[in-house]
Write an enzyme that holds these catalytic residues in place. Structure first.
Site, short mmCIF file in Angstrom:
data_model
loop_
_atom_site.label_atom_id
_atom_site.label_comp_id
_atom_site.label_asym_id
_atom_site.label_seq_id
_atom_site.Cartn_x
_atom_site.Cartn_y
_atom_site.Cartn_z
N GLU A 32 -41.72 10.87 -38.44
CA GLU A 32 -40.79 9.65 -38.28
C GLU A 32 -41.45 8.59 -37.27
O GLU A 32 -41.10 7.61 -37.09
CB GLU A 32 -39.43 10.26 -37.76
CG GLU A 32 -39.74 11.04 -36.54
CD GLU A 32 -39.72 12.58 -37.04
OE1 GLU A 32 -40.28 12.85 -37.91
OE2 GLU A 32 -39.63 13.43 -35.92
N CYS B 219 -40.59 19.90 -38.22
CA CYS B 219 -41.17 20.63 -37.09
C CYS B 219 -40.49 22.03 -37.33
O CYS B 219 -40.73 22.73 -37.78
CB CYS B 219 -41.29 20.01 -35.87
SG CYS B 219 -42.17 20.51 -34.72
N HIS C 2 -44.18 15.22 -37.15
CA HIS C 2 -43.25 14.26 -36.89
C HIS C 2 -43.56 13.04 -37.39
O HIS C 2 -43.73 11.92 -36.79
CB HIS C 2 -42.81 14.17 -35.50
CG HIS C 2 -42.12 15.21 -34.61
ND1 HIS C 2 -41.07 15.80 -34.68
CD2 HIS C 2 -43.03 16.24 -34.15
CE1 HIS C 2 -40.93 16.73 -34.10
NE2 HIS C 2 -41.95 17.46 -33.78
N1 GLN Z 1 -39.86 24.87 -31.01
C1 GLN Z 1 -40.85 24.65 -32.06
C2 GLN Z 1 -42.13 25.00 -31.45
O1 GLN Z 1 -42.22 24.65 -30.10
C3 GLN Z 1 -40.43 23.32 -32.78
C4 GLN Z 1 -40.57 21.93 -31.80
C5 GLN Z 1 -40.10 20.81 -32.47
O2 GLN Z 1 -39.32 20.92 -33.60
N2 GLN Z 1 -40.36 19.67 -32.19
O3 GLN Z 1 -42.94 24.89 -31.93
#
Ligand code: GLN
Length: 549
Positions: free
Chosen positions: A509, A381, A507
């Site tokens: 995971e 992410c 994500h």
């Molecule tokens: N801060 C980033 C966003 O809002 C990544 C968020 C995250 O890693 N879950 O896009």
């Protein structure tokens, strides 16, 4: 009509009540029952999404986009099922609903009170989950007995025993039994007090599960039974186990599964543990050490990244790898050189998800190290977004490239707010959340790992790679190997001529399970293993072969 097992906690929070709850569910599942699990969180947040992970650990994202308590992750991993946002009930949701009802005039003429209005709403939501064809609903009440905000929930489940009947409700109480360092004694007084408090509220536990470093001694068990007003056969111990997935077996061997079935008057077939035991066997062979750097800004509380650690272990167990995790506080990484100075061996680097400025430059330094030293890299992410920033700065030459989350005035916004986020003012539950389809590009590492073209992974973000910079980034060698199916936003990137450099906006995971690891984590651990053995990259043909964009 489902039967309900309620799990309460005493003495301390974070003693593994979630794991006991998941284990109870597992014991019933292996007996062939349809089971689901509900987590109740007595805090006033509507969901866990607005809390700092330091407060509450990881925010677990469900398939349908709920930002929930990390215990839902345990439940999903133990049961191998996808839960919904409705499986996490918070006091915030309950109070919000009741107050909205009151404004609509639903309770016209009445004085709106904790009992019955709040307790009715709690019971309604628990029953709503049970209605979807389950035979058992396991309900974990967060916090510990005696917390003020937990009282309405305990009152609600007390009422449920009267309404549903004794043969349809079971109360299990989990409480810590500390061992005194000096004398080595197992001390039961705090547990006794928590049971006393529970009984004062009107709940007599049917089973007491002591959480202790080691199995309770016979005389200690007798004492717990006496003071808890239960038979000695109703006292169990949840002692330290590794991996955690052994716990359901350990509790079942003590007779908890059969005891619950007997109490709830269900004819239970013999448990079928073989598939689970086969998964556990893989955990016994984890021998080959692989050194991984996990860089993030909440590393002081390991629970902040619970699902990622589990996903690493799920993959490692399949590959006989023993992961050695080196947690790196992002702010400490003041230059890419820091990594080679601080660590003798590094076989893989993960940039953890995150938000905001603190530590972002340190993460970028880690990425530079991994990219320039041919170390397997996995960006999750925020990790993908920062990998793109790093590439834009150090390969494309846009020295001031950044994400607008970190620098709203950057001349090169290579990561920007998602277009649909533009008008959003409220911060609760408004990110891009939950599972979305992703199209993988043939010939890429990720396509080879997932083995299909369209996959579903869960998301939690507000920013994305700026499509305006894509032509430049791709011309400069960055491969986009996964796009969102309908809007062609960047979901996966890879670098050619690198041992293993993969990042994702998603994500994966959250969907990893023991015995069935996330393909992406599996690929990363495999690459790290080959690296540790000084072998060629297992993905060499893919990374050096065809261009994929
Ligand atoms: N801060 C980033 C966003 O809002 C990544 C968020 C995250 O890693 N879950 O896009």
């Amino acid at each position: 009509m489902p039967k309900y097992v309620f799990v309460t906690g005493g003495v301390l929070s974070s003693v593994g009540k979630g794991l006991v709850t998941a284990s109870i569910a597992k014991m019933l599942q292996v007996r062939g029952f349809e089971v689901t699990v509900v987590k109740i969180d007595p805090y006033l947040n509507v969901d866990a999404g607005t809390m700092n992970p330091y407060m509450h650990g990881e925010v677990f994202v469900t398939e349908d986009g709920g930002e929930t308590d990390l215990d839902l992750g345990h439940y999903e991993r133990f049961l191998g099922v996808n839960l919904s946002k409705y499986n996490n009930i918070t006091a915030g949701q309950i109070y919000k609903q009741v107050i909205e009802n009151e404004r609509k005039g639903v309770y016209l003429g009445q004085c709106v009170q904790i009992i019955p209005h709040i307790t009715d709403e709690i019971k309604r939501r628990i029953r709503e989950v049970g209605k979807r064809g389950y035979e058992f609903v396991i309900v974990e009440i967060g916090g510990t007995v005696g917390d003020i905000e937990g009282l309405p929930f305990l009152e609600a489940i007390r009422q449920m025993r009267l309404e549903e009947g004794e043969e349809n409700t079971f109360f299990a109480h989990v409480a810590l039994v500390p061992i005194l360092e000096v004398t080595g004694e197992q001390k039961t007084k705090p547990l006794q007090h928590s049971v006393k408090e529970l009984r004062r509220i009107g709940i007599q536990p049917d089973a007491v599960i002591a959480r202790c470093r080691e199995p309770l001694l016979e005389e200690v068990k007798r004492k717990v039974a006496l003071y808890s007003n239960v038979a000695i056969g109703a006292v169990f111990t949840s002692y330290d186990v590794n991996p955690i997935y052994k716990l359901p077996l350990i509790l079942d061997r003590q007779g908890l599964g059969d005891y619950i079935c007997r109490k709830l008057r269900v004819e239970a077939p013999k448990p079928r543990w073989e598939p689970w035991i086969n998964i556990l066997k893989k955990y016994e062979n984890m021998k080959k050490p692989v050194h991984l750097i996990l860089c993030g800004k909440y590393v002081k509380l390991r629970d902040s990244y619970k699902s990622i650690v589990e996903a690493i272990y799920h993959a490692a167990a399949e590959l006989d790898v023993k992961p050695v995790l080196h947690w790196v506080e992002a702010e400490d990484v003041t230059s890419p050189k820091y990594v080679s100075e601080a660590f003798r061996e590094v076989h893989g680097v993960i940039i953890l998800p995150g938000f905001g400025l603190r530590g972002a430059e340190g993460k970028i330094n880690c990425i530079t190290y991994a990219r320039t030293h041919n170390v397997p890299f996995l960006g999750i992410c925020f990790g993908l977004q920062l990998a793109v920033v790093e590439y834009a700065r150090n390969v494309i030459g846009l020295r001031e490239a950044n994400s607008t989350e970190l620098d709203p005035n950057t001349p090169h916004p290579v990561v920007t707010l998602l277009p649909e986020q533009g008008g959003i003012k409220e911060l609760g539950g408004t990110l891009r959340l939950g599972a979305y389809p992703i199209k993988l590009i043939k010939g890429s590492i990720v396509y080879s790992l997932y083995g299909k073209e369209v996959i579903y992974e869960r998301h939690r973000h507000r920013y994305e790679v700026n499509p305006a910079y894509l032509p430049l980034l791709r011309k400069g060698g960055l491969r986009v190997t996964g796009f969102s199916l309908n809007s062609s936003r960047v979901e996966f990137i890879e670098l050619p001529s690198h041992y293993f450099f993969v990042a994702t906006q998603a994500h994966p995971e959250f969907k990893s399970r023991p015995g069935s690891p996330s393909p992406l984590y599996y690929g990363f651990i495999k690459a790290a293993l080959y690296k540790s053995l000084r072998l060629d990259s297992p993905f060499r043909k893919l990374v050096e072969g065809r261009r994929v964009n």
